[in-house]
Design an enzyme around this catalytic site. Structure first.
Site, PDB file in Angstrom:
ATOM      1  N   SER A 116      21.620  25.907 124.033  1.00 37.92           N
ATOM      2  CA  SER A 116      22.011  27.177 123.428  1.00 37.92           C
ATOM      3  C   SER A 116      23.533  27.301 123.323  1.00 37.92           C
ATOM      4  O   SER A 116      24.038  27.892 122.374  1.00 37.92           O
ATOM      5  CB  SER A 116      21.429  28.345 124.224  1.00 37.92           C
ATOM      6  N   SER A 130      22.435  34.685 130.477  1.00 34.96           N
ATOM      7  CA  SER A 130      21.677  33.689 131.224  1.00 34.96           C
ATOM      8  C   SER A 130      20.995  34.278 132.451  1.00 34.96           C
ATOM      9  O   SER A 130      21.607  35.044 133.201  1.00 34.96           O
ATOM     10  CB  SER A 130      22.616  32.580 131.695  1.00 34.96           C
ATOM     11  N   PHE A 177      26.108  34.376 124.369  1.00 35.84           N
ATOM     12  CA  PHE A 177      26.387  32.964 124.079  1.00 35.84           C
ATOM     13  C   PHE A 177      25.266  32.093 124.619  1.00 35.84           C
ATOM     14  O   PHE A 177      24.936  31.061 124.077  1.00 35.84           O
ATOM     15  CB  PHE A 177      27.728  32.561 124.689  1.00 35.84           C
ATOM     16  N   CYS A 178      24.683  32.517 125.726  1.00 36.08           N
ATOM     17  CA  CYS A 178      23.616  31.748 126.343  1.00 36.08           C
ATOM     18  C   CYS A 178      22.685  32.733 127.009  1.00 36.08           C
ATOM     19  O   CYS A 178      23.148  33.435 127.886  1.00 36.08           O
ATOM     20  CB  CYS A 178      24.205  30.779 127.367  1.00 36.08           C
ATOM     21  N   PRO A 179      21.466  32.898 126.592  1.00 39.10           N
ATOM     22  CA  PRO A 179      20.694  32.054 125.679  1.00 39.10           C
ATOM     23  C   PRO A 179      21.035  32.186 124.199  1.00 39.10           C
ATOM     24  O   PRO A 179      20.701  31.296 123.423  1.00 39.10           O
ATOM     25  CB  PRO A 179      19.253  32.503 125.925  1.00 39.10           C
TER      26      PRO A 179
END
Ligand SMILES: Cc1cc2nc3c(=O)[nH]c(=O)nc-3n(C[C@H](O)[C@H](O)[C@H](O)COP(=O)(O)OP(=O)(O)OC[C@H]3O[C@@H](n4cnc5c(N)ncnc54)[C@H](O)[C@@H]3O)c2cc1C
Lengths: 76, 377
Positions: free
Chosen positions: B195, B293, A13-15
């Protein structure tokens, strides 16, 4: 043919898959093929959109069991 | 079992302390041994750099002595690793020592590489090291107005930093009474302002409300310092008076030099956290190649999983659980409001509107971090 570089961005989801691809592109050589694996259907539109804008080549998009496989070629 | 941890940052420290507490008996009896090798005798709380860059804390507040954060029983040496000999289960250090291990954990972090974009290092301000954050603050103090461009490279650690620094700059200039002379412009690599879709959903109207302009699908290509123009891969050109960059990152050079992973990113199993192809080498924090992340909280949750697993390997010969991709990030939305995002491989985040309460919780966490690093929180 050289082995395709797989970018496994499932569950990212992130990045997120597009960011993973942008990072992967930097590590690839011109002419190399990259295959992004994404569980986010948004990738089927946002990856091609970026590829087109930057001028890389989209080789194909397919869905298999909820995973999108988007194959691109680094053009420059 | 000889457990060797390389790196005394967030991930390495939390893991070492977690293990030391789980293995008190084994450490005493000599059945287990924990050694940590790091590159510094100081531990930096890196998220503090964001506040240093806008003059809200001083550099000394970022540091503690690494040894003071470690549980008794952990052997600690400031002696960075220069060579990994994974086939021999050994590493070699700058001091010329060889350390053998049964289980190796690599947690050497990541670093920005502004030099990867022509013209960037010479022409931008950034805040990813103490030196650059201080320099950036001094530049901000002297800035009297003009076009401030915030630009973002891929990949970078702390996914929230681009938005946070933008909102904090807005409030900084507002407090100085020069906001009417400043034009903030934000660029982002993908087709929205962050994002995380739900984060972008509140950040974009917030930008509109504050008069911050933005350009998405913007990946830095080069900086023309003479004419003060930032150019993108996508073909656009952005003029600036002050360029604030979050440059792209790589893992540490030693990782790439030893052939452990291109650009310093080590191929890592997403659930077991072992280095691909190795059963006794684990990877933690920024230096993994996982599609999640690069954040302290990621390193923290991975360390929790590995702590449990490595202790179980000592006690019963097998790991016990999987890492689920959990990440938790605070998001500062200015100088006095914040929100947070929590997600894992399966569940997307759903951040709520920023509040003062979450901001104050983050301020408290900035102090509580030292308890967290000891593995107590
Ligand atoms: C400005 C900024 C803001 C941030 N904000 C946040 C935030 O709000 N929330 C969040 O969760 N995260 C945030 N982060 C990210 C967070 O700090 C990192 O993701 C985290 O520190 C990663 O932990 P790590 O253990 O992988 O690496 P690090 O904490 O970077 O530790 C790496 C360690 O390895 C050691 N080392 C390096 N090379 C060697 C070697 N050759 N041999 C032995 N040791 C070596 C180093 O000395 C260091 O001790 C921020 C980072 C920055 C820069």
């Amino acid at each position: 043919m050289a082995e395709r570089r797989i970018i496994d961005a499932r569950g990212s989801f992130c990045p997120g898959p597009l960011m993973e691809l942008i990072a992967g592109m930097k590590m690839a050589n011109v002419g190399e093929e990259l295959e992004v694996l994404s569980s986010d259907k948004g990738s089927a539109t946002d990856v091609p959109e970026w590829i087109k804008k930057v001028g890389h080549e989209l080789l194909g998009t397919r869905e298999e069991n909820g995973v999108w496989h988007i194959v691109v070629k680094k053009a420059k | 079992m000889r457990i060797l941890i390389i790196g005394g940052g967030m991930g390495g420290t939390i893991l070492a302390n977690n293990l030391a507490r789980r293995l008190t008996t084994e450490l005493k009896s000599g059945k287990a041994r924990i050694t940590m090798l790091s590159a510094s005798d100081k531990h930096m709380y890196q998220p503090g750099l964001l506040y240093l860059a806008v003059g809200r804390i001083t550099p000394d507040e970022l540091y503690r002595d690494q040894a003071s954060l470690l549980e008794p029983g952990i052997e600690f040496h400031v002696d960075p690793v220069t060579e990994f000999h994974l086939d021999k289960n050994e590493v070699l250090t700058r001091g010329g020592k060889t350390h053998a291990y049964d289980v190796l954990v690599i947690a050497t972090g990541s670093r920005m590489v502004p030099e990867s974009i022509p013209g960037l290092a010479e022409n931008c301000e950034t805040f990813y090291t103490e030196e650059t954050a201080l320099k950036m603050f001094k530049r901000l103090r002297a800035f009297e107005g003009g076009r401030v461009v915030i630009t973002v490279g891929v990949p970078h650690k702390c996914p929230m930093a681009p938005l946070e620094i933008t909102f904090m700059l807005h409030d900084y200039f507002k407090d100085r009474g020069i906001l009417d002379k400043v034009k903030l412009h934000y660029t982002y690599p993908i087709g929205r302002t962050h994002s995380l879709e739900n984060v972008a959903k509140w950040a974009t109207p917030e930008f509109d409300r504050l008069g911050i302009t933005y350009e998405t699908l913007f990946n830095m290509k080069e900086v023309d310092g003479e004419n003060k123009i930032l150019k993108s891969e996508e073909g656009s050109e952005v003029p600036y008076d002050l360029l604030i960059a979050i440059p792209a990152h790589k893992g540490m050079e030693v990782i790439e030099k030893n052939g452990l992973g291109q650009n310093g990113w080590i191929p890592t199993h997403r659930h077991q956290l072992n280095m691909e192809g190795r059963t006794n080498v684990f990877v933690l924090g920024d230096t993994t190649n996982l599609p999640i992340s690069k954040a302290g909280s990621t390193a923290h949750f991975e360390a929790d999983t590995l702590g449990e697993n490595i202790a179980a390997m000592v006690k019963m010969g097998t790991p016990v659980r999987d890492y689920d991709g959990k990440v938790f990030c605070f998001i500062e939305a200015g100088k006095d409001r914040a929100t947070y995002a929590m997600f894992n491989y399966q569940n997307p985040p759903d951040p709520k509107a920023p509040t003062k309460a979450v901001h104050w919780f983050k301020m408290a966490y900035n102090k509580l971090y030292w308890v967290s690093a000891r593995g107590l929180l």
